[in-house]
Design a protein around this motif. Structure first.
Motif, short mmCIF file in Angstrom:
data_model
loop_
_atom_site.label_atom_id
_atom_site.label_comp_id
_atom_site.label_asym_id
_atom_site.label_seq_id
_atom_site.Cartn_x
_atom_site.Cartn_y
_atom_site.Cartn_z
N GLY A 32 0.04 -3.02 3.73
CA GLY A 32 -0.85 -4.04 3.21
C GLY A 32 -2.31 -3.74 3.49
N ARG A 87 -0.31 -6.83 -0.39
CA ARG A 87 0.71 -6.05 0.30
C ARG A 87 1.73 -5.57 -0.72
N TYR A 123 3.44 -6.02 11.49
CA TYR A 123 2.85 -4.71 11.22
C TYR A 123 2.72 -3.89 12.51
#
Length: 117
Positions: A35, A50, A104
């Protein structure tokens, strides 16, 4: 570990275009989501776009103007930004998530985008 390096930022006039790139240090076949985020001075970081298993998502503020894409052969994530507005001015970061992670795992250092009116 994966290092992410963004490039392509700069100064552009309103209405102009930029293409951001995010190069990964190794193949990213284990990464199912990547993203682009941005953070303007005094504001919280926000998700811009994303791509997860090929499915794209865009924030309402950029829908129709930005396009996210991923090149597996080049281990690179892109963000094509058209019709830029002054409110798009921010530091842009790319991020990558391993398939089994819930958040992430890797972040780049960022690239500055400045849009003048």
């Amino acid at each position: 570990q994966v290092q992410l390096v963004e490039s392509g930022g700069g100064l552009v006039q309103a209405g102009g275009s930029l293409r951001l790139s995010c190069a990964a240090s190794r193949n990213i076949f284990s990464v199912n989501a990547m993203g682009w985020y941005r953070q303007a001075p005094g504001k919280e970081r926000e998700l811009v776009a994303r791509i997860t298993d090929g499915i794209t998502y865009y924030a309402d503020s950029v829908k129709g103007r930005f396009t996210i894409s991923r090149d597996f052969a080049k281990n690179t994530l892109y963000l094509q930004m058209n019709s830029l507005k002054p409110e798009d001015t921010a530091m842009y970061y790319c991020a990558a998530k391993e398939r089994l992670s819930i958040r992430y795992d890797y972040w780049g250092q960022g690239t500055q985008v400045t849009v003048s009116s």
